[in-house]
Design an enzyme around this catalytic site. Sequence first.
Site, PDB file in Angstrom:
ATOM      1  N   HIS A  66       0.846  -1.210   0.000  1.00  0.00           N
ATOM      2  CA  HIS A  66       0.000   0.000   0.000  1.00  0.00           C
ATOM      3  C   HIS A  66       0.878   1.256   0.000  1.00  0.00           C
ATOM      4  O   HIS A  66       1.165   1.832   1.046  1.00  0.00           O
ATOM      5  CB  HIS A  66      -0.915  -0.028   1.232  1.00  0.00           C
ATOM      6  CG  HIS A  66      -2.032   0.965   1.167  1.00  0.00           C
ATOM      7  ND1 HIS A  66      -3.281   0.724   1.707  1.00  0.00           N
ATOM      8  CD2 HIS A  66      -2.110   2.205   0.626  1.00  0.00           C
ATOM      9  CE1 HIS A  66      -4.058   1.778   1.512  1.00  0.00           C
ATOM     10  NE2 HIS A  66      -3.367   2.696   0.861  1.00  0.00           N
ATOM     11  N   HIS A  68       1.620   5.034  -2.015  1.00  0.00           N
ATOM     12  CA  HIS A  68       1.248   6.097  -2.960  1.00  0.00           C
ATOM     13  C   HIS A  68       2.535   6.814  -3.366  1.00  0.00           C
ATOM     14  O   HIS A  68       3.066   7.622  -2.594  1.00  0.00           O
ATOM     15  CB  HIS A  68       0.296   7.100  -2.303  1.00  0.00           C
ATOM     16  CG  HIS A  68      -0.975   6.496  -1.774  1.00  0.00           C
ATOM     17  ND1 HIS A  68      -2.135   6.430  -2.522  1.00  0.00           N
ATOM     18  CD2 HIS A  68      -1.269   5.914  -0.587  1.00  0.00           C
ATOM     19  CE1 HIS A  68      -3.088   5.851  -1.801  1.00  0.00           C
ATOM     20  NE2 HIS A  68      -2.589   5.527  -0.626  1.00  0.00           N
ATOM     21  N   ARG A  70       2.792   8.746  -6.041  1.00  0.00           N
ATOM     22  CA  ARG A  70       2.384  10.059  -6.579  1.00  0.00           C
ATOM     23  C   ARG A  70       2.790  10.335  -8.023  1.00  0.00           C
ATOM     24  O   ARG A  70       2.405  11.365  -8.559  1.00  0.00           O
ATOM     25  CB  ARG A  70       2.907  11.199  -5.702  1.00  0.00           C
ATOM     26  CG  ARG A  70       2.623  11.069  -4.211  1.00  0.00           C
ATOM     27  CD  ARG A  70       1.154  11.045  -3.906  1.00  0.00           C
ATOM     28  NE  ARG A  70       0.848  11.242  -2.497  1.00  0.00           N
ATOM     29  CZ  ARG A  70      -0.311  10.938  -1.938  1.00  0.00           C
ATOM     30  NH1 ARG A  70      -1.278  10.409  -2.662  1.00  0.00           N
ATOM     31  NH2 ARG A  70      -0.534  11.157  -0.672  1.00  0.00           N
ATOM     32  N   HIS A 185     -11.001  -0.274  -0.120  1.00  0.00           N
ATOM     33  CA  HIS A 185     -10.975   0.723   0.948  1.00  0.00           C
ATOM     34  C   HIS A 185     -12.406   0.787   1.461  1.00  0.00           C
ATOM     35  O   HIS A 185     -13.252   1.476   0.898  1.00  0.00           O
ATOM     36  CB  HIS A 185     -10.543   2.075   0.364  1.00  0.00           C
ATOM     37  CG  HIS A 185     -10.614   3.201   1.342  1.00  0.00           C
ATOM     38  ND1 HIS A 185      -9.620   3.455   2.247  1.00  0.00           N
ATOM     39  CD2 HIS A 185     -11.563   4.148   1.568  1.00  0.00           C
ATOM     40  CE1 HIS A 185      -9.948   4.514   2.986  1.00  0.00           C
ATOM     41  NE2 HIS A 185     -11.127   4.947   2.584  1.00  0.00           N
ATOM     42  N   ASP A 311       0.643   2.326   4.082  1.00  0.00           N
ATOM     43  CA  ASP A 311      -0.129   3.408   3.464  1.00  0.00           C
ATOM     44  C   ASP A 311       0.728   4.670   3.345  1.00  0.00           C
ATOM     45  O   ASP A 311       0.332   5.750   3.775  1.00  0.00           O
ATOM     46  CB  ASP A 311      -1.423   3.675   4.249  1.00  0.00           C
ATOM     47  CG  ASP A 311      -2.386   4.575   3.486  1.00  0.00           C
ATOM     48  OD1 ASP A 311      -2.114   4.897   2.308  1.00  0.00           O
ATOM     49  OD2 ASP A 311      -3.431   4.954   4.062  1.00  0.00           O
ATOM     50  N   HIS A 315       2.813  14.044   1.474  1.00  0.00           N
ATOM     51  CA  HIS A 315       2.290  15.346   1.035  1.00  0.00           C
ATOM     52  C   HIS A 315       3.372  16.378   1.317  1.00  0.00           C
ATOM     53  O   HIS A 315       4.269  16.130   2.127  1.00  0.00           O
ATOM     54  CB  HIS A 315       1.033  15.721   1.829  1.00  0.00           C
ATOM     55  CG  HIS A 315      -0.116  14.783   1.663  1.00  0.00           C
ATOM     56  ND1 HIS A 315      -0.884  14.736   0.518  1.00  0.00           N
ATOM     57  CD2 HIS A 315      -0.620  13.833   2.481  1.00  0.00           C
ATOM     58  CE1 HIS A 315      -1.820  13.816   0.655  1.00  0.00           C
ATOM     59  NE2 HIS A 315      -1.681  13.241   1.829  1.00  0.00           N
ATOM     60  N   PHE A 329      -5.514  13.756   3.932  1.00  0.00           N
ATOM     61  CA  PHE A 329      -5.254  12.597   4.796  1.00  0.00           C
ATOM     62  C   PHE A 329      -3.905  11.969   4.430  1.00  0.00           C
ATOM     63  O   PHE A 329      -3.503  11.977   3.273  1.00  0.00           O
ATOM     64  CB  PHE A 329      -6.341  11.533   4.578  1.00  0.00           C
ATOM     65  CG  PHE A 329      -7.706  11.915   5.086  1.00  0.00           C
ATOM     66  CD1 PHE A 329      -8.017  11.774   6.434  1.00  0.00           C
ATOM     67  CD2 PHE A 329      -8.691  12.388   4.217  1.00  0.00           C
ATOM     68  CE1 PHE A 329      -9.286  12.102   6.905  1.00  0.00           C
ATOM     69  CE2 PHE A 329      -9.955  12.716   4.682  1.00  0.00           C
ATOM     70  CZ  PHE A 329     -10.260  12.576   6.027  1.00  0.00           C
ATOM     71  N   GLY A 330      -3.247  11.383   5.424  1.00  0.00           N
ATOM     72  CA  GLY A 330      -2.091  10.536   5.131  1.00  0.00           C
ATOM     73  C   GLY A 330      -0.760  11.162   5.498  1.00  0.00           C
ATOM     74  O   GLY A 330      -0.635  12.372   5.691  1.00  0.00           O
TER      75      GLY A 330
END
Length: 430
Positions: A66, A68, A70, A185, A311, A315, A329-330
């Site tokens: 999991h 990201h 980007r 999810h 996860d 950012h 989120f995250g």
Amino acid sequence: MSVEKSRLFRGGRIASAVATEFVPEDVLVDGSGMIIARGKGFEVPTEAEVIDCTGCILVPGMFDVHVHAREPGQEHKETLATCSRAALAGGVTGCVLMPDTSPPVDTGNLVKSVMDLVSEQSLIPMYQAGCLTKGREGKEMAGYSGMAARRVPMLTDADHTVPCPYLMRRCMEYAKDFGVLVTSHCDTPPLSKGGAIHEGLTSYRLGLPGIPAMSQEIGIDRDIRIAQHTAGQLHISQISTAHGLKSVQIAKEEGAAITCEVSPHHLVLTDASIHDYNTHFKFDPPLRPAADVEALVQGFIDGSIDVLACDHAPHTEFEKSSEFISAPFGAAGLETAVLLIFDQFIRRGVFGWNLLIERYSNAPRKLIGQQPTAIREGEKAEFFVFDEEGQTRISSDCMHTKGPVSPFLGETLSGQIRGTTLGSRWYPVG
Ligand SMILES: [Zn+2]
């Protein structure tokens, strides 16, 4: 192309998913990246580089399902290159990429173009997941045949649920026909919409809109029922509550082909950890109360939770510096996952390295049809060197991700990853 030299990892103890006692052994990796000797007293080429592992543990490389990364489309947050450096710094030697890029990866051609970028940019193997629905909009099914032909490891709308149960049923039926895993999810958008943290005492105290536990729990129950009806293979992303876990346990007892994952942050933080409206603690699903965390830890130990997955959702600091309600989120997770589990559980004797290796190295690889890795002769070198007596201060300056936002910034965790070896390459940390 430069030829790598042999490397001797000397004086460390070798961890595995099956052993609880680790004996000191040396490991010799040849110039092609294969482990050619393990033990004591074997002949070592004179030109071999020696990595002193005295007092350290050699641990098989982790695998995160999991992540990201980007890219494409949000390279200001992270790129495949920076994501792979963060992974190696955290002892992670392979991962599954979520398809919530810009554009979302919902066709075979897009899967191919990201995989081409991965082969150019990434230092580790990465496997691009495909979307369940076109554009992750939850309105119509994406084109599965093209993505299946590109061997996607799973189909998922990443951190979106498929709102319509009829469409989710069709998605599971088609994914089953193509033999592809569905990752969900689980959420109920009318219940979670507008929420920022878990609905409970902390949300009332902080005056923030809540996300009730039942939002994920109803989603889990729905998707388990759809998976049972369609006899499809379902993986539940980021489980966060005791009730949700209970549903998974019952479904497993009934023989359903269901697996689930938990994140390190859901195992070590509660909603009460959120203070000063610090947006680095804002996750989806949100951090939950202590009773849920205790149930998740128990489920992680007893096997009702199959997989650890961080996860990783970087950012920019600028994005996270907005108000709590509007912040995304995250947080970044690849560099802190192993350290957190060591600091909070292994060091305190709650469980051993063998359990972490099972949940974060073996099980995730098996989930997507990959062979687990182990430190033994004839295997490709794929492990990291961990100093149990060391310490790591978590700071944005030392992180390799482009988006070093983390609820653990400023903390000093027990243990230190000295470096990771993958094939013929050795990546020291620091
Ligand atoms: Zn995610």
